[in-house]
Write an enzyme that holds these catalytic residues in place. Structure first.
Site, PDB file in Angstrom:
ATOM      1  N   ILE A   9       0.839  -1.202   0.000  1.00 35.64           N
ATOM      2  CA  ILE A   9       0.000   0.000   0.000  1.00 35.64           C
ATOM      3  C   ILE A   9       0.877   1.257   0.000  1.00 35.64           C
ATOM      4  O   ILE A   9       0.603   2.219  -0.721  1.00 35.64           O
ATOM      5  CB  ILE A   9      -0.947  -0.026   1.227  1.00 35.64           C
ATOM      6  CG1 ILE A   9      -1.978  -1.154   1.061  1.00 35.64           C
ATOM      7  CG2 ILE A   9      -1.619   1.327   1.426  1.00 35.64           C
ATOM      8  CD1 ILE A   9      -2.818  -1.433   2.304  1.00 35.64           C
ATOM      9  N   ILE A  11       2.860  -3.928  10.709  1.00 36.70           N
ATOM     10  CA  ILE A  11       3.171  -5.356  10.642  1.00 36.70           C
ATOM     11  C   ILE A  11       2.055  -6.144  11.326  1.00 36.70           C
ATOM     12  O   ILE A  11       1.255  -5.585  12.092  1.00 36.70           O
ATOM     13  CB  ILE A  11       4.520  -5.700  11.342  1.00 36.70           C
ATOM     14  CG1 ILE A  11       4.486  -5.296  12.839  1.00 36.70           C
ATOM     15  CG2 ILE A  11       5.688  -5.014  10.640  1.00 36.70           C
ATOM     16  CD1 ILE A  11       5.660  -5.846  13.643  1.00 36.70           C
ATOM     17  N   THR A  12       2.025  -7.439  11.034  1.00 38.69           N
ATOM     18  CA  THR A  12       1.144  -8.349  11.781  1.00 38.69           C
ATOM     19  C   THR A  12       1.997  -9.421  12.452  1.00 38.69           C
ATOM     20  O   THR A  12       3.044  -9.818  11.910  1.00 38.69           O
ATOM     21  CB  THR A  12       0.138  -9.061  10.845  1.00 38.69           C
ATOM     22  OG1 THR A  12       0.848  -9.623   9.742  1.00 38.69           O
ATOM     23  CG2 THR A  12      -0.926  -8.122  10.327  1.00 38.69           C
ATOM     24  N   SER A  60      -7.243   0.156  10.132  1.00 36.17           N
ATOM     25  CA  SER A  60      -7.649  -1.120   9.520  1.00 36.17           C
ATOM     26  C   SER A  60      -9.076  -1.457   9.934  1.00 36.17           C
ATOM     27  O   SER A  60      -9.524  -1.065  11.025  1.00 36.17           O
ATOM     28  CB  SER A  60      -6.726  -2.238  10.008  1.00 36.17           C
ATOM     29  OG  SER A  60      -7.265  -3.503   9.706  1.00 36.17           O
ATOM     30  N   TYR A 108      -2.785  -6.558  16.857  1.00 33.04           N
ATOM     31  CA  TYR A 108      -2.928  -5.702  15.665  1.00 33.04           C
ATOM     32  C   TYR A 108      -4.165  -4.803  15.779  1.00 33.04           C
ATOM     33  O   TYR A 108      -4.096  -3.595  15.537  1.00 33.04           O
ATOM     34  CB  TYR A 108      -3.029  -6.618  14.448  1.00 33.04           C
ATOM     35  CG  TYR A 108      -3.136  -5.924  13.115  1.00 33.04           C
ATOM     36  CD1 TYR A 108      -1.998  -5.433  12.469  1.00 33.04           C
ATOM     37  CD2 TYR A 108      -4.371  -5.778  12.482  1.00 33.04           C
ATOM     38  CE1 TYR A 108      -2.097  -4.805  11.230  1.00 33.04           C
ATOM     39  CE2 TYR A 108      -4.485  -5.162  11.250  1.00 33.04           C
ATOM     40  CZ  TYR A 108      -3.335  -4.682  10.617  1.00 33.04           C
ATOM     41  OH  TYR A 108      -3.446  -4.071   9.394  1.00 33.04           O
ATOM     42  N   PRO A 163      -8.464   0.516   5.730  1.00 29.83           N
ATOM     43  CA  PRO A 163      -8.655  -0.429   4.625  1.00 29.83           C
ATOM     44  C   PRO A 163      -9.292  -1.723   5.120  1.00 29.83           C
ATOM     45  O   PRO A 163      -9.094  -2.140   6.271  1.00 29.83           O
ATOM     46  CB  PRO A 163      -7.229  -0.718   4.130  1.00 29.83           C
ATOM     47  CG  PRO A 163      -6.351   0.337   4.754  1.00 29.83           C
ATOM     48  CD  PRO A 163      -7.041   0.715   6.037  1.00 29.83           C
ATOM     49  N   GLY A 164     -10.075  -2.333   4.235  1.00 30.87           N
ATOM     50  CA  GLY A 164     -10.474  -3.726   4.459  1.00 30.87           C
ATOM     51  C   GLY A 164      -9.321  -4.608   4.016  1.00 30.87           C
ATOM     52  O   GLY A 164      -8.161  -4.229   4.154  1.00 30.87           O
ATOM     53  N   ILE A 222      -6.752  -6.043   1.575  1.00 29.44           N
ATOM     54  CA  ILE A 222      -6.124  -5.510   0.364  1.00 29.44           C
ATOM     55  C   ILE A 222      -5.043  -6.499  -0.098  1.00 29.44           C
ATOM     56  O   ILE A 222      -4.326  -7.075   0.734  1.00 29.44           O
ATOM     57  CB  ILE A 222      -5.464  -4.130   0.655  1.00 29.44           C
ATOM     58  CG1 ILE A 222      -6.458  -3.174   1.358  1.00 29.44           C
ATOM     59  CG2 ILE A 222      -4.900  -3.512  -0.621  1.00 29.44           C
ATOM     60  CD1 ILE A 222      -7.697  -2.789   0.583  1.00 29.44           C
TER      61      ILE A 222
HETATM   62  P1  NDP Z   1       3.344  -4.660   3.658  1.00 31.34           P
HETATM   63  O1  NDP Z   1       3.871  -5.647   4.644  1.00 31.34           O
HETATM   64  O2  NDP Z   1       3.209  -5.069   2.229  1.00 31.34           O
HETATM   65  O3  NDP Z   1       4.213  -3.317   3.732  1.00 31.34           O
HETATM   66  C1  NDP Z   1       4.521  -2.711   4.943  1.00 31.34           C
HETATM   67  C2  NDP Z   1       5.841  -2.000   4.790  1.00 31.34           C
HETATM   68  O4  NDP Z   1       6.201  -1.433   6.075  1.00 31.34           O
HETATM   69  C3  NDP Z   1       6.974  -2.951   4.391  1.00 31.34           C
HETATM   70  O5  NDP Z   1       7.787  -2.380   3.387  1.00 31.34           O
HETATM   71  C4  NDP Z   1       7.712  -3.130   5.697  1.00 31.34           C
HETATM   72  O6  NDP Z   1       9.082  -3.469   5.541  1.00 31.34           O
HETATM   73  C5  NDP Z   1       7.565  -1.751   6.315  1.00 31.34           C
HETATM   74  N1  NDP Z   1       7.905  -1.785   7.719  1.00 31.34           N
HETATM   75  C6  NDP Z   1       7.705  -2.787   8.620  1.00 31.34           C
HETATM   76  N2  NDP Z   1       8.224  -2.459   9.807  1.00 31.34           N
HETATM   77  C7  NDP Z   1       8.753  -1.221   9.667  1.00 31.34           C
HETATM   78  C8  NDP Z   1       9.460  -0.353  10.536  1.00 31.34           C
HETATM   79  N3  NDP Z   1       9.722  -0.705  11.808  1.00 31.34           N
HETATM   80  N4  NDP Z   1       9.885   0.844  10.070  1.00 31.34           N
HETATM   81  C9  NDP Z   1       9.654   1.198   8.780  1.00 31.34           C
HETATM   82  N5  NDP Z   1       9.012   0.411   7.903  1.00 31.34           N
HETATM   83  C10 NDP Z   1       8.570  -0.790   8.347  1.00 31.34           C
HETATM   84  O7  NDP Z   1       1.953  -4.179   4.244  1.00 31.34           O
HETATM   85  P2  NDP Z   1       0.700  -3.503   3.523  1.00 31.34           P
HETATM   86  O8  NDP Z   1       1.152  -2.659   2.399  1.00 31.34           O
HETATM   87  O9  NDP Z   1      -0.316  -4.533   3.308  1.00 31.34           O
HETATM   88  O10 NDP Z   1       0.179  -2.595   4.729  1.00 31.34           O
HETATM   89  C11 NDP Z   1       0.409  -1.191   4.804  1.00 31.34           C
HETATM   90  C12 NDP Z   1      -0.424  -0.646   5.957  1.00 31.34           C
HETATM   91  O11 NDP Z   1      -1.803  -0.923   5.705  1.00 31.34           O
HETATM   92  C13 NDP Z   1      -0.104  -1.287   7.299  1.00 31.34           C
HETATM   93  O12 NDP Z   1      -0.210  -0.341   8.328  1.00 31.34           O
HETATM   94  C14 NDP Z   1      -1.200  -2.320   7.449  1.00 31.34           C
HETATM   95  O13 NDP Z   1      -1.441  -2.640   8.773  1.00 31.34           O
HETATM   96  C15 NDP Z   1      -2.370  -1.592   6.810  1.00 31.34           C
HETATM   97  N6  NDP Z   1      -3.447  -2.444   6.362  1.00 31.34           N
HETATM   98  C16 NDP Z   1      -3.218  -3.418   5.437  1.00 31.34           C
HETATM   99  C17 NDP Z   1      -4.273  -4.226   5.033  1.00 31.34           C
HETATM  100  C18 NDP Z   1      -4.108  -5.308   4.021  1.00 31.34           C
HETATM  101  O14 NDP Z   1      -5.088  -6.064   3.818  1.00 31.34           O
HETATM  102  N7  NDP Z   1      -2.979  -5.445   3.357  1.00 31.34           N
HETATM  103  C19 NDP Z   1      -5.613  -4.063   5.594  1.00 31.34           C
HETATM  104  C20 NDP Z   1      -5.733  -2.998   6.547  1.00 31.34           C
HETATM  105  C21 NDP Z   1      -4.667  -2.212   6.911  1.00 31.34           C
HETATM  106  P3  NDP Z   1       9.501  -5.048   5.570  1.00 31.34           P
HETATM  107  O15 NDP Z   1       8.673  -5.734   4.536  1.00 31.34           O
HETATM  108  O16 NDP Z   1      10.950  -5.016   5.268  1.00 31.34           O
HETATM  109  O17 NDP Z   1       9.167  -5.524   6.964  1.00 31.34           O
END
Ligand code: NDP
Length: 240
Positions: free
Chosen positions: A20, A85-86, A134, A147, A177-178, A180
């Site tokens: 995202i 993260i989760t 979320s 989470y 978001p739901g 994604i």
């Molecule tokens: P991804 O895991 O694809 O991306 C998350 C990014 O955040 C990764 O690049 C990750 O790096 C980075 N990250 C993790 N820890 C840290 C840190 N300590 N400092 C800086 N960056 C960090 O997740 P999504 O794109 O799916 O999610 C993005 C947001 O949307 C999150 O907050 C998530 O909770 C929220 N969300 C997502 C949903 C979904 O269905 N996908 C639904 C609802 C909410 P690395 O991969 O190296 O750990």
């Protein structure tokens, strides 16, 4: 021509390396914003956006990133606190390390992201903050006590910031978001994904670009200038 008014605005996105966050970075670039993103790992794929390695759990790391961004791009107008993260498990089985890790990234990380920029935004009387919450934070989810607690916390933090920042013309909103399609949800077993899809009235997971549109709307000083303290759900009617 109608515009969201984000041209040349400096906007920071955390966790912008993939999923995202990367979609938000790409879309804001299309809107001609000056975009910086932070992440644990930085790749070169974000079409010239300024990428800075920084850990949202570490306030000094985020302060250093903020200083570098403002030096290279200028005063920050917009913040998208997206990194998350989760570490899912039933509460009875949840290790305290997994509790702490999720709280640190998803909740403390949001505070650490916003804090270094806020004084400047208040001084300039201009700014828009978007926290990524979320569906789980609003309705809870099995296996996601940690989470969901953080994502509900993001809503409380954002609503309070909206009240504190209003007199300085700094708005704060959340996008919830739901489900994604990203690496985060790819990790889920197909059986679970099929069950969830059947529960979503639109019968599909969302796309990262659909979150990017919602974020851009809330960042826009034109489109959402009187909207603050809100939670915008983007979930295909999964939770209304
Ligand atoms: P991804 O895991 O694809 O991306 C998350 C990014 O955040 C990764 O690049 C990750 O790096 C980075 N990250 C993790 N820890 C840290 C840190 N300590 N400092 C800086 N960056 C960090 O997740 P999504 O794109 O799916 O999610 C993005 C947001 O949307 C999150 O907050 C998530 O909770 C929220 N969300 C997502 C949903 C979904 O269905 N996908 C639904 C609802 C909410 P690395 O991969 O190296 O750990």
């Amino acid at each position: 021509m109608v515009s969201l008014g984000l041209e040349d605005k400096v906007i920071v996105v955390t966790g912008g390396n993939q999923g995202i966050g990367a979609a938000i970075v790409a879309f804001l670039q299309e809107l001609e914003a000056k975009v910086a993103y932070t992440d644990i790992k930085i790749s070169d794929s974000n079409n010239g956006a300024l990428g800075i390695q920084a850990d949202v759990t570490d306030l000094s790391s985020m302060e250093a990133a903020a200083a570098e961004i403002e030096e290279k791009l200028g005063p920050v107008y917009g913040i998208v606190a997206n990194a998350g993260i989760t570490r899912d498990n039933f509460f009875t089985k949840l290790e305290s390390t997994d509790w702490d890790a999720v709280i640190n990234v998803n909740l403390k990380g949001v505070a650490n992201t916003i804090k270094p920029f806020l004084g400047g935004m208040y001084e300039r009387s201009e700014g828009s903050i978007v926290g990524i919450s979320s569906i789980s934070g609003e309705r809870g989810n099995v296996g996601q006590t940690n989470y969901a607690a953080t994502k509900a916390g993001v809503i409380g933090l954002i609503k309070s910031l909206a009240r504190e920042g209003a007199r300085y013309n700094v708005r704060a909103n959340a996008v919830a978001p739901g489900f994604i399609d990203t690496e985060m949800t790819k990790a889920m077993p197909d059986k679970v994904k099929d069950k969830i899809t059947a529960e979503i009235p639109m019968r599909r997971f969302g796309k990262p670009s659909e979150i990017a549109w919602a974020v851009a709307f809330l960042l826009s000083p034109v489109a959402s200038s009187f909207i603050t303290g809100e939670v915008l759900r983007v979930n295909g009617a999964h939770h209304t």
